[in-house]
Design a protein around this motif. Structure first.
Motif, PDB file in Angstrom:
ATOM      1  N   TYR A 125       0.950  -1.291  -0.009  1.00 22.71           N
ATOM      2  CA  TYR A 125      -0.103  -0.189   0.003  1.00 22.71           C
ATOM      3  C   TYR A 125       0.870   1.277  -0.161  1.00 22.71           C
ATOM      4  N   GLY A 126       1.950   1.247   0.760  1.00 23.36           N
ATOM      5  CA  GLY A 126       2.670   2.349   0.956  1.00 23.36           C
ATOM      6  C   GLY A 126       3.733   2.426  -0.219  1.00 23.36           C
ATOM      7  N   SER A 127       3.736   1.650  -1.182  1.00 19.25           N
ATOM      8  CA  SER A 127       4.522   1.698  -2.351  1.00 19.25           C
ATOM      9  C   SER A 127       3.813   2.626  -3.198  1.00 19.25           C
ATOM     10  N   GLY A 128       2.691   2.710  -3.035  1.00 23.81           N
ATOM     11  CA  GLY A 128       1.928   3.741  -4.147  1.00 23.81           C
ATOM     12  C   GLY A 128       1.527   3.062  -5.453  1.00 23.81           C
ATOM     13  N   LYS A 129       1.865   1.615  -5.532  1.00 26.00           N
ATOM     14  CA  LYS A 129       1.820   0.709  -6.754  1.00 26.00           C
ATOM     15  C   LYS A 129       0.393   0.076  -6.644  1.00 26.00           C
ATOM     16  N   PRO A 130      -0.195  -0.281  -7.493  1.00 25.73           N
ATOM     17  CA  PRO A 130      -1.333  -1.113  -7.599  1.00 25.73           C
ATOM     18  C   PRO A 130      -1.239  -2.430  -7.281  1.00 25.73           C
ATOM     19  N   LEU A 131      -2.134  -3.099  -6.620  1.00 21.46           N
ATOM     20  CA  LEU A 131      -1.977  -4.528  -6.372  1.00 21.46           C
ATOM     21  C   LEU A 131      -3.140  -5.407  -6.856  1.00 21.46           C
ATOM     22  N   ASP A 132      -2.892  -6.200  -7.719  1.00 23.26           N
ATOM     23  CA  ASP A 132      -3.869  -7.227  -8.613  1.00 23.26           C
ATOM     24  C   ASP A 132      -3.762  -8.726  -8.053  1.00 23.26           C
ATOM     25  N   VAL A 133      -4.773  -9.081  -7.520  1.00 21.29           N
ATOM     26  CA  VAL A 133      -4.682 -10.446  -6.648  1.00 21.29           C
ATOM     27  C   VAL A 133      -5.452 -11.249  -7.637  1.00 21.29           C
ATOM     28  N   PHE A 134      -5.039 -12.238  -8.408  1.00 20.81           N
ATOM     29  CA  PHE A 134      -5.657 -13.128  -9.487  1.00 20.81           C
ATOM     30  C   PHE A 134      -6.698 -12.230 -10.266  1.00 20.81           C
ATOM     31  N   GLY A 135      -6.239 -11.274 -10.683  1.00 26.18           N
ATOM     32  CA  GLY A 135      -7.339 -10.580 -11.634  1.00 26.18           C
ATOM     33  C   GLY A 135      -8.030  -9.557 -11.066  1.00 26.18           C
ATOM     34  N   VAL A 136      -8.053  -9.528  -9.763  1.00 26.99           N
ATOM     35  CA  VAL A 136      -8.725  -8.436  -8.918  1.00 26.99           C
ATOM     36  C   VAL A 136      -8.074  -7.429  -8.279  1.00 26.99           C
ATOM     37  N   ARG A 137      -8.432  -6.161  -8.726  1.00 27.00           N
ATOM     38  CA  ARG A 137      -7.491  -4.878  -8.263  1.00 27.00           C
ATOM     39  C   ARG A 137      -7.960  -4.631  -6.820  1.00 27.00           C
ATOM     40  N   LEU A 138      -7.211  -4.808  -5.851  1.00 26.01           N
ATOM     41  CA  LEU A 138      -7.249  -4.431  -4.549  1.00 26.01           C
ATOM     42  C   LEU A 138      -6.855  -3.238  -4.004  1.00 26.01           C
ATOM     43  N   ILE A 139      -5.724  -2.713  -4.744  1.00 26.56           N
ATOM     44  CA  ILE A 139      -5.330  -1.387  -4.408  1.00 26.56           C
ATOM     45  C   ILE A 139      -4.919  -0.723  -5.548  1.00 26.56           C
ATOM     46  N   ASP A 140      -5.611   0.499  -5.714  1.00 28.24           N
ATOM     47  CA  ASP A 140      -5.326   1.197  -7.150  1.00 28.24           C
ATOM     48  C   ASP A 140      -3.905   1.842  -7.124  1.00 28.24           C
ATOM     49  N   GLY A 141      -3.634   2.298  -6.049  1.00 38.24           N
ATOM     50  CA  GLY A 141      -1.951   2.993  -6.232  1.00 38.24           C
ATOM     51  C   GLY A 141      -2.228   4.368  -6.725  1.00 38.24           C
ATOM     52  N   GLY A 142      -1.018   4.630  -7.493  1.00 40.76           N
ATOM     53  CA  GLY A 142      -0.926   5.951  -8.027  1.00 40.76           C
ATOM     54  C   GLY A 142      -0.492   7.199  -7.126  1.00 40.76           C
ATOM     55  N   TRP A 143      -0.065   6.925  -6.131  1.00 40.51           N
ATOM     56  CA  TRP A 143       0.652   7.936  -5.318  1.00 40.51           C
ATOM     57  C   TRP A 143       1.762   7.966  -4.826  1.00 40.51           C
ATOM     58  N   ALA A 144       2.490   8.761  -4.537  1.00 37.32           N
ATOM     59  CA  ALA A 144       3.933   8.700  -4.214  1.00 37.32           C
ATOM     60  C   ALA A 144       4.222   7.582  -2.958  1.00 37.32           C
ATOM     61  N   GLU A 145       5.423   7.030  -2.931  1.00 34.69           N
ATOM     62  CA  GLU A 145       5.695   6.204  -1.750  1.00 34.69           C
ATOM     63  C   GLU A 145       5.730   6.781  -0.389  1.00 34.69           C
ATOM     64  N   VAL A 146       5.155   5.840   0.435  1.00 30.95           N
ATOM     65  CA  VAL A 146       5.131   6.584   1.835  1.00 30.95           C
ATOM     66  C   VAL A 146       6.156   5.770   2.728  1.00 30.95           C
ATOM     67  N   SER A 147       7.316   6.241   2.814  1.00 30.57           N
ATOM     68  CA  SER A 147       8.511   5.782   3.548  1.00 30.57           C
ATOM     69  C   SER A 147       8.292   5.003   4.771  1.00 30.57           C
ATOM     70  N   TRP A 148       7.329   5.618   5.730  1.00 29.22           N
ATOM     71  CA  TRP A 148       7.091   4.849   6.876  1.00 29.22           C
ATOM     72  C   TRP A 148       6.064   3.697   6.688  1.00 29.22           C
ATOM     73  N   MET A 149       5.540   3.303   5.773  1.00 27.78           N
ATOM     74  CA  MET A 149       4.745   2.148   5.533  1.00 27.78           C
ATOM     75  C   MET A 149       5.723   1.234   4.813  1.00 27.78           C
ATOM     76  N   THR A 150       6.501   1.478   3.991  1.00 30.60           N
ATOM     77  CA  THR A 150       7.330   0.588   3.225  1.00 30.60           C
ATOM     78  C   THR A 150       8.660  -0.009   4.203  1.00 30.60           C
ATOM     79  N   ALA A 151       8.871   0.854   5.118  1.00 27.76           N
ATOM     80  CA  ALA A 151      10.335   0.662   5.592  1.00 27.76           C
ATOM     81  C   ALA A 151      10.166  -0.618   6.882  1.00 27.76           C
ATOM     82  N   PRO A 152       9.118  -0.779   7.497  1.00 28.23           N
ATOM     83  CA  PRO A 152       9.091  -2.039   8.089  1.00 28.23           C
ATOM     84  C   PRO A 152       9.108  -3.173   7.486  1.00 28.23           C
ATOM     85  N   ALA A 153       8.510  -3.598   6.386  1.00 24.84           N
ATOM     86  CA  ALA A 153       8.659  -4.442   5.531  1.00 24.84           C
ATOM     87  C   ALA A 153      10.126  -4.842   5.218  1.00 24.84           C
ATOM     88  N   ASN A 154      10.385  -3.589   4.561  1.00 17.64           N
ATOM     89  CA  ASN A 154      11.706  -3.722   4.035  1.00 17.64           C
ATOM     90  C   ASN A 154      12.839  -4.424   4.793  1.00 17.64           C
TER      91      ASN A 154
END
Length: 192
Positions: A125-154
């Motif tokens: 979600y924090g990456s700002g990229k879309p997420l499609d799961v088996f052809g279903v769009r769960l996250i649209d994306g299209g925003w700038a990366e949010v580092s506090w969301m990406t940092a823990p998983a990274n």
């Protein structure tokens, strides 16, 4: 008399679906084995990536990782909620050191199974990229990366996943100890 037999049959059916204090019910067992199969898929894919490197088979396995992860997280949440619902009727872990160790081990498995995919979903979600799961769009994306969301998983998604694998191996080893050394019926509770 008919009502009594019907009520008894209904009670029997309810105990078959739900945990009954002696064994896990059909729902618990189905969720357990579905999660086990999907975790096997995930870890096999990561092993292929580490062993083979970039190759078509790696692209296939890694290409399913996010989708399977979302399905896993959904099943794990359902399993946790089902476990809470059945809390009073679940088979006991037993007392003493081994009973406490079993409780702690199962809590650690649940925590890791929830944390690992949750961190990945937060990163996605924090990456700002879309997420499609088996052809279903769960996250649209299209925003700038949010580092506090990406940092823990990274930082810890992969590490905690391998810790989860170690906990799963420990879980399997204890199943073998129950079956072949202690020769008790613990395995039968989950097999049915």
């Amino acid at each position: 008399m008919f009502e009594t037999r019907y009520q008894q049959k209904g009670a029997l059916m309810a105990t078959q679906w739900r945990d009954d204090g002696f064994r896990y019910g059909a729902v618990t067992r189905a969720l357990h084995w579905a999660i086990a199969l999907l975790l096997t898929w995930q870890f096999t894919g990561m092993a292929v990536k580490l062993i083979v490197g970039k190759a078509p088979i790696t692209a296939f396995w890694v290409g399913t990782h996010k989708g399977i992860g979302v399905v896993l997280l959904t099943l794990i949440v359902l399993r946790a909620l089902w476990g809470l619902y059945n809390m009073k009727t679940r088979p006991a872990h037993g007392g003493g050191f081994w009973g406490r160790a079993a409780k702690i081990g199962h809590l650690a498995l649940y925590a890791l199974m929830l944390i690992v995919p949750s961190l990945a979903l937060l990163r996605q979600y924090g990456s700002g990229k879309p997420l499609d799961v088996f052809g279903v769009r769960l996250i649209d994306g299209g925003w700038a990366e949010v580092s506090w969301m990406t940092a823990p998983a990274n930082a810890v998604h992969g590490l905690l996943a391998w810790v989860l694998l170690a906990a799963i191996v420990g879980h399997i080893l204890m199943v073998l100890v129950h079956r072949f050394i202690w020769k008790d019926d613990t395995v039968g509770r989950m097999i049915g």
